[in-house]
Structure formats: C-alpha cells, structure tokens
Scaffold this motif. Sequence first.
Motif, PDB file in Angstrom:
ATOM      1  N   ILE A  39       8.896   5.776  -9.394  1.00 49.44           N
ATOM      2  CA  ILE A  39       8.042   5.512  -8.240  1.00 49.44           C
ATOM      3  C   ILE A  39       7.671   6.840  -7.592  1.00 49.44           C
ATOM      4  CG2 ILE A  39       7.952   4.490  -5.934  1.00 49.44           C
ATOM      5  CD1 ILE A  39       7.853   2.383  -8.021  1.00 49.44           C
ATOM      6  N   ASN A  40       6.374   7.099  -7.530  1.00 48.07           N
ATOM      7  CA  ASN A  40       5.875   8.268  -6.810  1.00 48.07           C
ATOM      8  C   ASN A  40       4.602   7.848  -6.067  1.00 48.07           C
ATOM      9  OD1 ASN A  40       3.758   8.281  -8.667  1.00 48.07           O
ATOM     10  ND2 ASN A  40       4.538  10.009  -9.805  1.00 48.07           N
ATOM     11  N   GLU A  41       4.026   8.732  -5.332  1.00 47.39           N
ATOM     12  CA  GLU A  41       2.857   8.394  -4.517  1.00 47.39           C
ATOM     13  C   GLU A  41       1.700   7.924  -5.377  1.00 47.39           C
ATOM     14  OE1 GLU A  41      -0.881   8.534  -2.735  1.00 47.39           O
ATOM     15  OE2 GLU A  41      -0.261  10.057  -4.183  1.00 47.39           O
ATOM     16  N   ILE A  44       2.318   4.349  -6.468  1.00 55.44           N
ATOM     17  CA  ILE A  44       2.137   3.466  -5.317  1.00 55.44           C
ATOM     18  C   ILE A  44       0.655   3.254  -5.056  1.00 55.44           C
ATOM     19  CG2 ILE A  44       2.592   3.154  -2.844  1.00 55.44           C
ATOM     20  CD1 ILE A  44       5.065   3.250  -4.875  1.00 55.44           C
ATOM     21  N   SER A  45      -0.100   4.312  -5.124  1.00 61.53           N
ATOM     22  CA  SER A  45      -1.544   4.229  -4.912  1.00 61.53           C
ATOM     23  C   SER A  45      -2.191   3.290  -5.933  1.00 61.53           C
ATOM     24  CB  SER A  45      -2.149   5.627  -5.002  1.00 61.53           C
ATOM     25  OG  SER A  45      -3.533   5.579  -4.827  1.00 61.53           O
ATOM     26  N   CYS A  46      -1.773   3.383  -7.187  1.00 59.04           N
ATOM     27  CA  CYS A  46      -2.315   2.502  -8.234  1.00 59.04           C
ATOM     28  C   CYS A  46      -1.938   1.044  -7.980  1.00 59.04           C
ATOM     29  CB  CYS A  46      -1.822   2.930  -9.609  1.00 59.04           C
ATOM     30  SG  CYS A  46      -2.546   4.462 -10.202  1.00 59.04           S
ATOM     31  N   TYR A  66       6.905  -1.586   2.285  1.00 62.60           N
ATOM     32  CA  TYR A  66       8.127  -1.376   1.507  1.00 62.60           C
ATOM     33  C   TYR A  66       8.212   0.059   0.981  1.00 62.60           C
ATOM     34  CZ  TYR A  66      11.424  -1.645  -2.374  1.00 62.60           C
ATOM     35  OH  TYR A  66      12.455  -1.397  -3.231  1.00 62.60           O
ATOM     36  N   PHE A  67       7.153   0.524   0.347  1.00 60.93           N
ATOM     37  CA  PHE A  67       7.191   1.851  -0.253  1.00 60.93           C
ATOM     38  C   PHE A  67       7.163   2.956   0.797  1.00 60.93           C
ATOM     39  CE2 PHE A  67       5.272  -0.341  -4.058  1.00 60.93           C
ATOM     40  CZ  PHE A  67       6.415  -0.240  -4.832  1.00 60.93           C
ATOM     41  N   ILE A  68       6.415   2.755   1.848  1.00 59.04           N
ATOM     42  CA  ILE A  68       6.281   3.795   2.866  1.00 59.04           C
ATOM     43  C   ILE A  68       7.522   3.853   3.755  1.00 59.04           C
ATOM     44  CG2 ILE A  68       4.881   4.634   4.799  1.00 59.04           C
ATOM     45  CD1 ILE A  68       3.521   4.602   1.907  1.00 59.04           C
ATOM     46  N   PHE A  80      -4.971   4.752   1.170  1.00 61.09           N
ATOM     47  CA  PHE A  80      -5.612   4.059   2.286  1.00 61.09           C
ATOM     48  C   PHE A  80      -7.012   3.537   1.963  1.00 61.09           C
ATOM     49  CE2 PHE A  80      -2.407   6.462   4.653  1.00 61.09           C
ATOM     50  CZ  PHE A  80      -1.947   5.492   5.527  1.00 61.09           C
ATOM     51  N   SER A  81      -7.780   4.272   1.195  1.00 61.16           N
ATOM     52  CA  SER A  81      -9.187   3.911   0.958  1.00 61.16           C
ATOM     53  C   SER A  81      -9.385   2.498   0.411  1.00 61.16           C
ATOM     54  CB  SER A  81      -9.857   4.931   0.044  1.00 61.16           C
ATOM     55  OG  SER A  81     -10.046   6.141   0.730  1.00 61.16           O
TER      56      SER A  81
END
Length: 115
Positions: A39-41, A44-46, A66-68, A80-81
């Motif tokens: 798990i990395n940023e 998470i974005s995907c 959860y991730f943040i 965010f987009s």
Amino acid sequence: MSVSKKNLKQKINKINNDLLKMNFSELNKFINDIDDFLINENTISCIIKKFCELNQYDAVKHYFDYFIEKKKIIPKLRTFSPIIDLLYKNNNLENIILMYKNTRKFNIKISKIDF
C-alpha cells in the motif's frame, strides 16, 4: 525473504494496472487481501479512482478515511481529483465542500478544472 526495491516497484505497478480492470466486488476483495507493504499513495489513488469510475462514493469515502487516517498515507492531487469530479457529477455540494476542506488540510493546491 526480502523484496528488492525494483521487484517491489514492478509488483506495485502491476497491481495498479490490474486495479483499473476490476469491478466493485473484485476491488473490495483485493483491498481486503493486499499486504500492507504494497500500500502506497499511488495504489491508494488508483483504488479511489476506480471506485469513482464505478460511482461508489460510499466506498470512496470509507477507503479514503481508512487509508488516510488509519494508515497515515498522505494524499496528493491525483487522489482528490476523481473524488471531486464524482461529487460534481452527482451534484453533491455538501461533500464537495468537505473534500475541499480536506485539500486544505493536506495543503493540496487544486487545479483550475477541479476548482
């Protein structure tokens, strides 16, 4: 057995590409089964982007929190987009405002398109 940085990066890239092909139930199963060290940023974005494509705001909100909050991963604009876009498409102004406040919390400068 340790994983080299190159192998880890390749594995994460493959996972991120696989995420784009998953449906809702496959995505939830993937999240439950994934190892924490993968798990990395970017991942998470995907995940967030895919849930947004599936129009699943409740899942977006759940996994974002959860991730943040639990995993302490700092989001970027690319996280965010798609959320802002989903909220805009669904005319969810209340949550757009909350998401905007989150961008300020993480010192994210949103793009003109998102704004």
